[in-house]
Design a protein around this motif. Structure first.
Motif, PDB file in Angstrom:
ATOM      1  N   MET A  79      60.172  47.074   4.101  1.00  0.00           N
ATOM      2  CA  MET A  79      61.331  46.366   3.547  1.00  0.00           C
ATOM      3  C   MET A  79      61.228  44.872   3.831  1.00  0.00           C
ATOM      4  SD  MET A  79      63.369  48.520   2.064  1.00  0.00           S
ATOM      5  CE  MET A  79      63.576  50.298   1.945  1.00  0.00           C
ATOM      6  N   ILE A  80      61.565  44.070   2.826  1.00  0.00           N
ATOM      7  CA  ILE A  80      61.551  42.622   3.042  1.00  0.00           C
ATOM      8  C   ILE A  80      62.838  42.157   3.713  1.00  0.00           C
ATOM      9  CG2 ILE A  80      62.535  41.954   0.796  1.00  0.00           C
ATOM     10  CD1 ILE A  80      60.367  39.748   0.746  1.00  0.00           C
ATOM     11  N   ILE A  81      63.924  42.942   3.529  1.00  0.00           N
ATOM     12  CA  ILE A  81      65.201  42.686   4.194  1.00  0.00           C
ATOM     13  C   ILE A  81      65.728  44.009   4.725  1.00  0.00           C
ATOM     14  CG2 ILE A  81      67.586  41.888   3.935  1.00  0.00           C
ATOM     15  CD1 ILE A  81      66.697  40.139   1.635  1.00  0.00           C
ATOM     16  N   THR A  82      66.147  44.011   5.977  1.00  0.00           N
ATOM     17  CA  THR A  82      66.812  45.177   6.574  1.00  0.00           C
ATOM     18  C   THR A  82      68.087  44.708   7.256  1.00  0.00           C
ATOM     19  OG1 THR A  82      64.684  46.252   6.986  1.00  0.00           O
ATOM     20  CG2 THR A  82      66.600  47.130   8.144  1.00  0.00           C
ATOM     21  N   ALA A  83      69.204  45.286   6.835  1.00  0.00           N
ATOM     22  CA  ALA A  83      70.502  44.926   7.427  1.00  0.00           C
ATOM     23  C   ALA A  83      71.192  46.177   7.943  1.00  0.00           C
ATOM     24  CB  ALA A  83      71.379  44.243   6.382  1.00  0.00           C
ATOM     25  N   ARG A 101      74.724  33.934   0.933  1.00  0.00           N
ATOM     26  CA  ARG A 101      74.746  32.808   1.869  1.00  0.00           C
ATOM     27  C   ARG A 101      74.316  33.238   3.268  1.00  0.00           C
ATOM     28  NH1 ARG A 101      80.307  29.641  -0.078  1.00  0.00           N
ATOM     29  NH2 ARG A 101      79.395  28.759  -1.980  1.00  0.00           N
ATOM     30  N   ILE A 102      74.651  34.460   3.654  1.00  0.00           N
ATOM     31  CA  ILE A 102      74.181  34.977   4.945  1.00  0.00           C
ATOM     32  C   ILE A 102      72.665  35.127   4.916  1.00  0.00           C
ATOM     33  CG2 ILE A 102      74.160  37.024   6.436  1.00  0.00           C
ATOM     34  CD1 ILE A 102      77.134  37.386   5.765  1.00  0.00           C
ATOM     35  N   LEU A 103      72.140  35.685   3.812  1.00  0.00           N
ATOM     36  CA  LEU A 103      70.693  35.868   3.699  1.00  0.00           C
ATOM     37  C   LEU A 103      69.966  34.530   3.683  1.00  0.00           C
ATOM     38  CD1 LEU A 103      70.498  38.760   1.049  1.00  0.00           C
ATOM     39  CD2 LEU A 103      70.516  38.927   3.551  1.00  0.00           C
ATOM     40  N   ALA A 104      70.637  33.484   3.200  1.00  0.00           N
ATOM     41  CA  ALA A 104      70.035  32.139   3.166  1.00  0.00           C
ATOM     42  C   ALA A 104      70.184  31.411   4.493  1.00  0.00           C
ATOM     43  CB  ALA A 104      70.666  31.322   2.054  1.00  0.00           C
ATOM     44  N   GLY A 105      70.861  32.019   5.464  1.00  0.00           N
ATOM     45  CA  GLY A 105      71.039  31.387   6.769  1.00  0.00           C
ATOM     46  C   GLY A 105      72.122  30.340   6.804  1.00  0.00           C
ATOM     47  N   LEU A 106      73.063  30.396   5.842  1.00  0.00           N
ATOM     48  CA  LEU A 106      74.130  29.394   5.784  1.00  0.00           C
ATOM     49  C   LEU A 106      75.374  29.815   6.558  1.00  0.00           C
ATOM     50  CD1 LEU A 106      73.834  28.405   2.011  1.00  0.00           C
ATOM     51  CD2 LEU A 106      72.783  27.313   4.002  1.00  0.00           C
ATOM     52  N   ASN A 121      67.055  41.617   9.558  1.00  0.00           N
ATOM     53  CA  ASN A 121      65.657  41.235   9.614  1.00  0.00           C
ATOM     54  C   ASN A 121      65.206  40.805   8.221  1.00  0.00           C
ATOM     55  OD1 ASN A 121      62.619  41.765   9.471  1.00  0.00           O
ATOM     56  ND2 ASN A 121      63.015  42.013  11.657  1.00  0.00           N
ATOM     57  N   ILE A 122      64.695  39.591   8.095  1.00  0.00           N
ATOM     58  CA  ILE A 122      64.226  39.071   6.812  1.00  0.00           C
ATOM     59  C   ILE A 122      62.814  38.546   6.987  1.00  0.00           C
ATOM     60  CG2 ILE A 122      64.607  37.382   4.975  1.00  0.00           C
ATOM     61  CD1 ILE A 122      67.555  37.408   5.608  1.00  0.00           C
ATOM     62  N   LEU A 123      61.879  39.068   6.185  1.00  0.00           N
ATOM     63  CA  LEU A 123      60.475  38.637   6.207  1.00  0.00           C
ATOM     64  C   LEU A 123      59.868  38.754   7.599  1.00  0.00           C
ATOM     65  CD1 LEU A 123      60.892  35.441   3.977  1.00  0.00           C
ATOM     66  CD2 LEU A 123      59.885  37.614   3.267  1.00  0.00           C
ATOM     67  N   GLY A 124      60.332  39.771   8.345  1.00  0.00           N
ATOM     68  CA  GLY A 124      59.790  40.022   9.673  1.00  0.00           C
ATOM     69  C   GLY A 124      60.439  39.217  10.783  1.00  0.00           C
TER      70      GLY A 124
END
Length: 565
Positions: free
Chosen positions: A1-5, A46-51, A60-63
């Protein structure tokens, strides 16, 4: 997975935007994020973008762990916000150069990378244009190019198709699809359910919770056997639809050109065609769409009614033709924005203006509303010409602009009071009207909220309320549902139908092709001219018996280009 929440949440004060959601997103895919207005789509991106600060058991995003390594993640992603976030007083080239410098692209690589992106987005011929002078579609392409300046592994797009015509949306989609073959993973938030249906997977949000996550076809298949079309001789489509929606087993329905689509509950019970005034028509089962599954999972049960029907007073007019346009032309210096446009609109008609961004729709619209003076030609509204009788004409019309144009620093209540005063409502009538508008459009909870802070759907509700509080005979709506979710769009059209039943004439511009089918007649504007004026059914029939409105839109423009060349 590239993103795991896992157990991802976000609240603003006491208002939860995301409620303990968990999901995974696969690499090299396009994952759509859909939901009603305020469902949490923008907050999630926005959360996934780190804002926003992360509130989760795991993200976890991109490891990388976003709780501790958000800076590293931001180096690897591209983010295109919902609102056009570039510098409008800079040219296309200057915006790209600025973003290249901000992303620390080596100087020797900047020129080559910009040239690649200009070619990729078909903006090479517009490199010296100011961003403010670009059409809506071109602005979105420029925004996409800037988000790709440092080729990301993950691209986050927050409703990139809002306000963009079908041709530009198709081009934008093709560009994004090409990126996945180059190893870029896409998360695409959208209000267009036809776009969601093209995604590899979809996350459907409702009030901060995940209601569905999977293949769009799986959601669509849950409605199989429950969607039907009534086609043929239907004397009054709107009346027949209203009667059908009054049956408890009919959960949703809409007009599609010369036919009516109905969606049933699990009983699959249908009213007889005689009972709904369609005795000469034919009934057939049709394939469901993603929108049918979307509406069902949100628990939609439309009855077609609108409380506006009790508020709007019947419009009585002597003349049958309420808008008459003859050879209407508008030039800005050497540029012709509208050329020799002619049509007529009768009372109680819904007339649609369609066309690509920059075709001349809004210019034509503004001339009819008295906001622009024609260079030549004639435009009469209710027998008035704005240059001769501006006050009398404006007193009989309502106007809702394409962009939110109310006073952002004023509260909802202050805006309602201001426009009531503009329309010369006083005393008890003013008080009752404001109360009814707040009630009809569900604005009571926001009365003391600055209008700039409203969710988009409520901004549009407030704009419509301010446009109709004086009971206009004609209502001009310039892309009233752009960017709003399907639920709000359906609600808007219920209001429009209610006003038309009282004799109000409606002129509307839209980029939603399904909305174009709700109109009685359509003028297709392209390259400043009206290249086709007809009913939705006749326009699609010019292409093929089974053509969609979007297919007709694109093909008629291609034919016009071919004839011009």
């Amino acid at each position: 997975m590239i993103i795991t929440a896992k157990s991802l949440s976000k609240s603003f004060g006491k208002n939860p935007a995301l409620k303990n959601i968990s999901f995974g997103i696969k690499p090299d895919k396009i994952t759509g994020v859909v939901g009603a207005d305020g469902a949490g789509k923008t907050t999630l991106l926005r959360i996934l973008a780190g804002l926003f600060e992360v509130e989760a058991e795991e993200l976890n995003i991109l490891g990388y762990d976003m709780r501790t390594d958000s800076g590293e993640v931001q180096e690897l992603i591209g983010y295109m916000p919902q609102k056009f976030g570039l510098y409008e007083d800079l040219s296309v080239m200057e915006n790209l150069t600025l973003y290249a410098n901000l992303q620390s692209i080596p100087k020797e690589r900047i020129k080559g990378r910009i040239e690649e992106l200009l070619e990729f987005t078909n903006l090479s011929d517009f490199r010296d244009f100011l961003a403010s002078n670009l059409s809506g579609g071109m602005k979105q392409k420029l925004g996409l190019a800037c988000s790709l300046i440092k080729k990301p592994r993950l691209l986050l797009l927050d409703e990139p198709g809002v306000g963009v015509d079908p041709i530009s949306r198709k081009e934008l989609w093709a560009m994004v699809q090409n990126l996945t073959s180059e190893g870029v993973s896409i998360v695409w938030s959208t209000a267009y359910l036809d776009e969601a249906e093209l995604c590899d997977e979809v996350i459907l949000l409702g009030e901060g919770e995940i209601l569905f996550h999977g293949d769009p076809a799986d959601l669509r298949s849950t409605m199989r056997g429950r969607t039907f079309r009534i086609s043929g001789a239907i004397p009054d489509k709107r009346a027949s639809l209203m009667l059908a929606l009054s049956y408890p087993s009919i959960k949703d329905g809409l007009i599609q050109g010369e036919s009516i689509k109905l969606v049933t509950d699990e009983s699959r019970a249908l009213p007889s065609l005689d009972e709904i005034g369609a005795a000469g028509a034919a009934l057939s089962e049709i394939e469901p769409t993603f929108e049918d599954g979307f509406m069902h999972i949100l628990g939609v049960d439309f009855d077609g009614s609108s409380p506006l029907e009790e508020f709007i007073r019947p419009i009585e007019l002597e003349q049958k033709t309420v808008i008459e346009v003859e050879k209407l032309t508008k030039k800005f210096g050497s540029f012709t924005a509208a050329s020799d446009i002619s049509f007529r609109i009768g009372q109680g008609e819904i007339f649609g203006l369609l066309g690509p961004n920059g075709a001349g729709k809004s210019t034509t619209f503004k001339m009819l509303c008295g906001l622009l003076k024609p260079t030549s030609g004639r435009a009469e509204v209710l027998g008035y010409r704005f240059e001769d009788s501006p006050l009398e004409a404006r007193a009989r019309i309502g106007y809702m602009s394409q962009k939110f144009s109310l006073y952002g620093d004023l509260s909802v209540l202050e805006n309602l009071r201001f426009f009531a005063g503009v329309y010369e409502l006083i005393g008890e009538e003013k008080r009752r009207t404001i109360e009814r508008m707040a009630d009809i459009f569900d604005l009571s909870r926001y009365l003391h909220t600055p209008s700039k802070d409203l969710p988009l759907g409520y901004k549009q509700r407030l704009s419509l309320a301010c446009a109709i509080m004086h009971n206009p005979a004609i209502l001009f709506l310039d892309e009233p549902t752009s960017g709003v979710d399907p639920l709000t769009r359906r609600e808007f059209w219920n209001h429009i139908y209610a006003m038309v039943r009282k004799g109000v004439t409606v002129m509307v511009t839209t980029h939603f092709m399904d909305e174009a089918e709700y109109c009685d007649n359509i003028a297709l504007i392209y390259a400043s001219r009206a290249i086709a004026i007809d009913t939705p059914h006749n326009l699609t029939a010019r292409i093929s018996p089974d053509a969609t409105m979007q297919e007709a839109f694109i093909e008629l423009i291609k034919r016009s280009e071919s004839e011009a060349s």
